[in-house]
Design a protein around this motif. Structure first.
Motif, PDB file in Angstrom:
ATOM      1  N   ASP A   1       0.817  -1.213   0.000  1.00 17.62           N
ATOM      2  CA  ASP A   1       0.000   0.000   0.000  1.00 17.62           C
ATOM      3  C   ASP A   1       0.853   1.266   0.000  1.00 17.62           C
ATOM      4  O   ASP A   1       0.400   2.330   0.382  1.00 17.62           O
ATOM      5  CB  ASP A   1      -0.962  -0.008   1.183  1.00 17.62           C
ATOM      6  CG  ASP A   1      -0.240   0.027   2.526  1.00 17.62           C
ATOM      7  OD1 ASP A   1       1.008  -0.111   2.516  1.00 17.62           O
ATOM      8  OD2 ASP A   1      -0.925   0.166   3.543  1.00 17.62           O
ATOM      9  N   ARG A   2       2.074   1.102  -0.477  1.00 12.00           N
ATOM     10  CA  ARG A   2       2.957   2.257  -0.404  1.00 12.00           C
ATOM     11  C   ARG A   2       2.505   3.376  -1.329  1.00 12.00           C
ATOM     12  O   ARG A   2       2.633   4.539  -1.032  1.00 12.00           O
ATOM     13  CB  ARG A   2       4.402   1.842  -0.738  1.00 12.00           C
ATOM     14  CG  ARG A   2       5.054   1.067   0.408  1.00 12.00           C
ATOM     15  CD  ARG A   2       6.397   0.548   0.006  1.00 12.00           C
ATOM     16  NE  ARG A   2       6.288  -0.358  -1.131  1.00 12.00           N
ATOM     17  CZ  ARG A   2       7.331  -0.866  -1.766  1.00 12.00           C
ATOM     18  NH1 ARG A   2       8.553  -0.548  -1.418  1.00 12.00           N
ATOM     19  NH2 ARG A   2       7.153  -1.675  -2.779  1.00 12.00           N
ATOM     20  N   ASP A   3       1.996   3.010  -2.429  1.00  7.56           N
ATOM     21  CA  ASP A   3       1.535   4.060  -3.353  1.00  7.56           C
ATOM     22  C   ASP A   3       0.005   4.013  -3.403  1.00  7.56           C
ATOM     23  O   ASP A   3      -0.602   3.533  -4.337  1.00  7.56           O
ATOM     24  CB  ASP A   3       2.124   3.791  -4.746  1.00  7.56           C
ATOM     25  CG  ASP A   3       1.968   5.002  -5.655  1.00  7.56           C
ATOM     26  OD1 ASP A   3       1.297   5.979  -5.200  1.00  7.56           O
ATOM     27  OD2 ASP A   3       2.448   4.946  -6.792  1.00  7.56           O
ATOM     28  N   ILE A   4      -0.578   4.531  -2.309  1.00  6.96           N
ATOM     29  CA  ILE A   4      -2.010   4.363  -2.113  1.00  6.96           C
ATOM     30  C   ILE A   4      -2.828   4.979  -3.234  1.00  6.96           C
ATOM     31  O   ILE A   4      -3.866   4.450  -3.649  1.00  6.96           O
ATOM     32  CB  ILE A   4      -2.435   4.945  -0.738  1.00  6.96           C
ATOM     33  CG1 ILE A   4      -3.941   4.668  -0.462  1.00  6.96           C
ATOM     34  CG2 ILE A   4      -2.152   6.442  -0.631  1.00  6.96           C
ATOM     35  CD1 ILE A   4      -4.223   3.275  -0.163  1.00  6.96           C
ATOM     36  N   ASN A   5      -2.322   6.057  -3.780  1.00  5.92           N
ATOM     37  CA  ASN A   5      -3.074   6.708  -4.853  1.00  5.92           C
ATOM     38  C   ASN A   5      -3.165   5.822  -6.086  1.00  5.92           C
ATOM     39  O   ASN A   5      -4.129   5.882  -6.833  1.00  5.92           O
ATOM     40  CB  ASN A   5      -2.440   8.057  -5.214  1.00  5.92           C
ATOM     41  CG  ASN A   5      -2.761   9.096  -4.138  1.00  5.92           C
ATOM     42  OD1 ASN A   5      -3.838   9.017  -3.522  1.00  5.92           O
ATOM     43  ND2 ASN A   5      -1.838  10.003  -3.898  1.00  5.92           N
TER      44      ASN A   5
END
Lengths: 478, 132, 423
Positions: free
Chosen positions: C381-385
């Motif tokens: 989920d590091r790049d949630i966008n």
């Protein structure tokens, strides 16, 4: 019981026997096991005689089917020849006497030409020229003096001897004759004399001479149109009657019961001396005369063994048109019920039965085929509807004669109005005697008579029961 | 009894339609309608024809074969009507089968009418030989 | 002559089958809730749901609704307690809670691992008469990299007391705008994650867990979340066999019919139809009492199995009662019956062995993770966008929850049907 031998002498004898036959057909009871009519008339061409003979033959065939329990046609009427158990044909198989071979004139019969002149002269004194020359085949044309001579021959005839052979103690004899005619007037005393003679040379002459013998002497009841050409003159009837009665008074011995009947002549008959043209309409007097036979048989032997019983007949009420109402109760009681019943039967048979195709009793008796093929029905239809000698013809003649006997309304198609002057009472709920009611009762009878194997006998019994039911429960008292 | 009626009806109209109504037809409608119309009503009509019309009321007017046929047809009509009525009463799914069934019932009512007639007619006064 | 008359009569008929579904037991429902604990996580990661800026988030709206629902039903809820959960669970006053929710979370606390909080709730905030409502984003980042493979077991261990107490859990998933710093859990492969500031362009999921006895959980769910949550799942509910029966007149082919009103035995006159695959029928199921994740058309379509002895059959279609009613040519008589069922399964018989023996059909539904979880879970989920509204390792978390209950390892239901030749 026993046998009854009836000698019907001359045209009147034949006519009375005709009415007698009709009464027997209707089922009027007579206390005799067997009735053997013997018609004595040398005039074998006589139309009245032939009608009676035809009727009796037909009756005999119908009785053979109906038996003695069926109500109608129940009395056994046999020919003399039927007595002949050996069947050797000694007598002609007929109801009539065989006068065989008298187709000659009286003159020839007595061998006039071979007589010596004195005798010839005597004969010419006793007989007119007409008497002497007229052929015997047409009877004695109101000439007892001729008849007495010819009929004396009777005693030697095979018929009479055959009769004597078969006579048994207890059998009765009845003689029908007219007092004013030829054959009868002459034959009756002659016959009686011979029968009562224990030394006649006949078999059983002893039994015969002591047998109970009844007789009816029919006094004039019709006149004849006066024709100059004719050998018979009705104006002489009364004179002849008076003379004959005077003779009877002194010479008629050994009769146990003697019946007299007469009427005032009204319309004269056509004057037919004999042969095929002697064909007179049936008359009430003949019917009542026939009743005397029944009456005679009602008496016990003890009642008849004393002096001769004399009977005359009287109407309850004088009328040119006689119905049951004009007769005394004794008469209506004796014949009324059976005549009405038989009339209902005859009427239904003639006018209604053909419409019953599809009804239960009709199918059960297979009448469609029976009407077409069964000789019984042909015979019955004949007996009822024959224009010469049938039942309806007889009624018709009675009704148009003077005085007329009109017990029934012959033209109506309503069974309720059948008996003259005695209509069946009707209401909304009770339609009286209807075609439908007839069928219902016939159906019922057909089922109840299941034990009767002979369909034709069953047929007669059915109608006897049904008409009796109607008579007892629907008809007003006659 | 159920099986007899089922056999009779299905013999000429086949299995119930729609099939879901099979139990309803086989266990209710067939035996009920059959019992009531083919046995009860038909027997009653036969008895009425032979013992009322042709016995008790004293007339032989109704003994012809066409009267018999008339009663048979009335009975058939009753059988038809009752079959339809009973199907509706039981809320059977509407289908032409209802009418086939009603026709079959009418047909059998005629057959039973004939059979009962043969059985009962003999003791009737006026129609013991109707229709034959 | 009266063809139309006949069909008219039936439409209006009130069925005689109103008792058809009378023997169904409704799901257990508590009469009253003694105590409801609403516990809201207030760690830093939750701040984005309750920003101090003017704009309200869906989270604020939804949680306020939940609170209002709880407050509003005094008849059923006797006591309402509010808590915040940071490193510890602490009671909080109503006004404080209210302002925190509406004005924004001014001061976020330290983050505490989810299992610890769950453990506290399971041991201290659950018990007789209590229902705890735990609101959190459920972002669980195990402190140790190696622990990432054991998430499911961590959750199971944390909740262990629930199993002993016989308590159940209902999970409702929501999404909301998120304004602030997002603290991702990282990735399965162990990469560390840096907080994402000024997040997020996408919505972020959060979850409401309702923990308590099954009847209380059901009642609390009804009161607090009356409108359905986008996704839901329950664990620890008692298993009861759903009522079911074959629909006699609709969604069918072949000339079969039912042996009785129970609808569990099918009769056929002609077994040939079975061999030739001409027989199909529809079974009605009432899945009302089932955990909601199992009672979806999708789950059923995917997992429902039919096995036959002395015959073969396959599931042709699964429909909701409504879809069935609208789509199929219905027999009028079935309408009443259909009200008893929530779902319809159409089954086709494709073969038969011995024609004189019955076919025994067995319809079973295996228990697995809800099929929505795949869309709500992520391993990174590091790049949630980019990832979208997904939660790290949600699958494992829910698996841990389900693993708590032994009956979750069994089939949800097993239903028997038999097809036999009519005599």
């Amino acid at each position: 019981m026993s046998k009854l031998f009836i000698f019907g002498i001359g045209g009147t004898g034949a006519r009375v026997l005709r009415s007698f036959g009709m009464l027997m057909a209707a089922g009027v009871g007579i206390r005799a096991d067997r009735v053997i009519p013997i018609i004595v008339d040398p005039d074998t061409q006589n139309a009245d005689l032939n009608r009676t003979v035809e009727m009796l033959k037909s009756y005999k065939r119908l009785h053979a089917v109906a038996g003695e329990e069926s109500g109608f046609f129940k009395t056994d009427i046999s020919k003399l020849a039927d007595m002949d158990s050996r069947g050797d044909g000694r007598v002609k198989d007929a109801f009539t006497f065989d006068f065989g071979g008298i187709n000659q004139s009286f003159k020839e019969f007595i061998h006039f030409n071979e007589m010596d002149p004195d005798t010839q002269a005597l004969v010419q004194l006793l007989y007119t020229q007409d008497n002497l020359n007229s052929p015997l085949t047409i009877g004695f044309k109101g000439s007892p003096n001729v008849g007495s001579v010819v009929l004396n021959k009777l005693i030697n005839s095979p018929e009479l001897r055959f009769f004597a052979d078969n006579f048994r103690r207890g059998d009765r004899i009845f003689i029908i004759s007219s007092i004013f005619g030829g054959t009868g007037a002459a034959g009756f005393p002659l016959l009686l004399k011979n029968l009562r003679n224990p030394n006649s040379g006949l078999q059983n002459a002893g039994d015969i001479s002591t047998a109970l013998i009844g007789a009816i002497t029919v006094k004039p009841y019709f006149g004849l149109q006066t024709e100059n050409e004719s050998v018979i003159d009705s104006n002489a009837f009364i004179t002849k009657t008076r003379d004959a009665l005077a003779y009877y008074k002194n010479n008629l011995d050994g009769i146990n019961a003697l019946y007299y009947i007469a009427d005032n002549p009204d319309t004269p008959y056509e004057n037919r001396p004999g042969g095929a043209s002697q064909r007179n309409d049936a008359h009430l007097v003949e019917l009542l005369a026939a009743l005397s036979i029944v009456d005679f048989m009602e008496y016990e032997e003890a009642d008849l063994s004393g002096n001769t019983l004399y009977h005359e007949y009287g109407l309850r009420q004088d009328s040119p048109n006689i119905t049951f109402e004009h007769l005394y109760e004794e008469t209506t009681h004796r014949i009324g019920q059976q005549l009405v019943k038989f009339m209902l039967f005859a009427k239904y048979y003639k006018d209604f039965i053909k419409e019953d195709a599809g009804k239960n009793y009709y199918k059960a008796l297979n009448l469609d085929s029976a009407f077409a093929n069964d000789s019984f029905h042909k015979e019955l239809r004949h007996f009822l509807e024959n224009r010469q000698w049938g039942f309806f013809a007889w009624l018709d003649e009675l009704s148009r004669n003077k005085r007329s006997f009109v017990p029934f309304n012959l033209s109506t198609s309503d069974l309720n109005l059948l008996v003259q002057g005695k209509p069946v009472s009707r209401s909304f709920f009770n339609k009286g005697i209807t075609h439908d009611g007839f069928v219902v009762r016939l159906n019922k009878e057909e089922k109840q008579l299941s034990s009767e194997a002979n369909p034709n006998r069953k047929f007669i019994k059915m109608f006897n029961h049904v008409t009796e039911d109607f008579y007892n429960n629907k008809m007003p008292t006659i | 009894m159920k099986n007899i009626f089922r056999f009779l009806y299905e013999l000429i109209i086949g299995r119930p339609e729609p099939p879901m109504e099979t139990p309803l037809y086989r266990s209710e409608i067939f035996p009920d309608v059959g019992g009531i119309t083919l046995l009860l009503i038909t027997a009653l009509m036969v008895l009425i024809y032979y013992y009322v019309l042709n016995h008790l009321i004293q007339t032989a007017r109704f003994s012809h074969w066409y009267h018999w046929l008339g009663v048979l047809l009335v009975n058939a009509a009753i059988a038809f009507g009752y079959a339809v009525y009973y199907c509706r009463l039981n809320e059977v799914t509407p289908d032409s089968y209802v009418y086939w069934f009603a026709f079959a019932n009418a047909f059998y009512s005629a057959v039973f009418f004939l059979l009962f007639s043969l059985l009962f007619k003999w003791r009737s006064n006026n129609a013991a030989r109707t229709p034959f | 002559m009266c063809l139309s008359a006949c069909s008219n009569g039936d439409d209006t008929s009130s069925g005689s089958e109103s008792t058809a579904c009378g023997n169904q037991t409704p799901p257990p429902l508590a009469e009253q809730l003694d105590t409801v604990n609403i516990i809201i996580e207030t760690s830093g990661s939750m701040k984005g749901f309750m920003p101090t800026q003017n704009r309200q988030t869906a989270f604020q709206q939804q949680v306020d609704d939940l609170l209002a629902n709880a407050e509003g039903d005094k008849d059923n809820i006797r006591r309402l307690r509010l808590f915040t959960a940071q490193n510890n669970i602490r009671p909080i006053g109503y006004d404080h809670f209210q302002s925190m929710l509406r004005q924004g979370l001014a001061k976020a606390g330290n983050s505490t691992p989810i299992p610890d909080l769950l453990s506290q709730i399971a041991s201290s905030y659950s018990g007789t008469g209590q229902v705890s409502v735990f609101i959190s984003d459920f972002i669980y980042s195990p402190p140790n990299e190696r622990d990432r493979d054991y998430i499911s077991n961590d959750i199971r261990r944390a909740l262990a007391p629930l199993q002993a107490k016989g308590l159940a859990v209902a999970v409702y998933g929501f999404t909301s705008e998120f304004q602030g710093t997002f603290y991702p859990a990282g990735s399965k492969s162990g990469d560390d994650a840096a907080p994402v500031t000024n997040c997020c362009e996408t919505e972020v999921p959060y979850y409401v867990w309702i923990i308590g006895a099954e009847p209380s959980v059901r009642l609390a769910s009804n009161i607090l979340i009356p409108g359905n949550a986008p996704v839901a799942m329950q664990a620890g509910f008692d298993r009861s066999e759903p009522s079911y029966g074959v629909i006699p007149g609709s969604g069918r082919s072949g000339s079969w019919y039912l042996a009785d009103a129970e609808g569990k035995t099918i009769f056929v006159d002609n077994t040939q139809e079975l061999r030739q695959g001409e027989v199909s029928f529809t079974v009605g199921l009432n899945l009302e009492a089932l955990p909601t994740q199992y009672a979806t058309k999708e789950y059923l379509s995917e997992h429902l199995e039919v096995e036959g002895r002395n015959g073969r059959a396959q599931v042709q279609d699964v429909m909701s009662a409504q879809a069935f009613s609208e789509g199929e040519r219905l027999n009028a008589k079935d309408r009443q019956l259909l009200e008893c069922y929530t779902h319809l399964v159409k089954i086709q018989v494709t073969g038969m062995g011995d024609r004189n023996s019955p076919i025994a059909l067995n319809m079973s539904l295996p228990a697995q993770n809800p099929d929505w979880t795949d869309a709500w879970t992520t391993d990174d989920d590091r790049d949630i966008n980019e990832t979208g509204a997904r939660t790290f390792a949600l699958n494992e978390i829910l698996e841990g929850l389900r693993a708590l209950y032994p009956n979750e390892r069994e089939a949800v239901f097993t239903l028997d049907l038999s097809i036999r030749k009519a005599n």
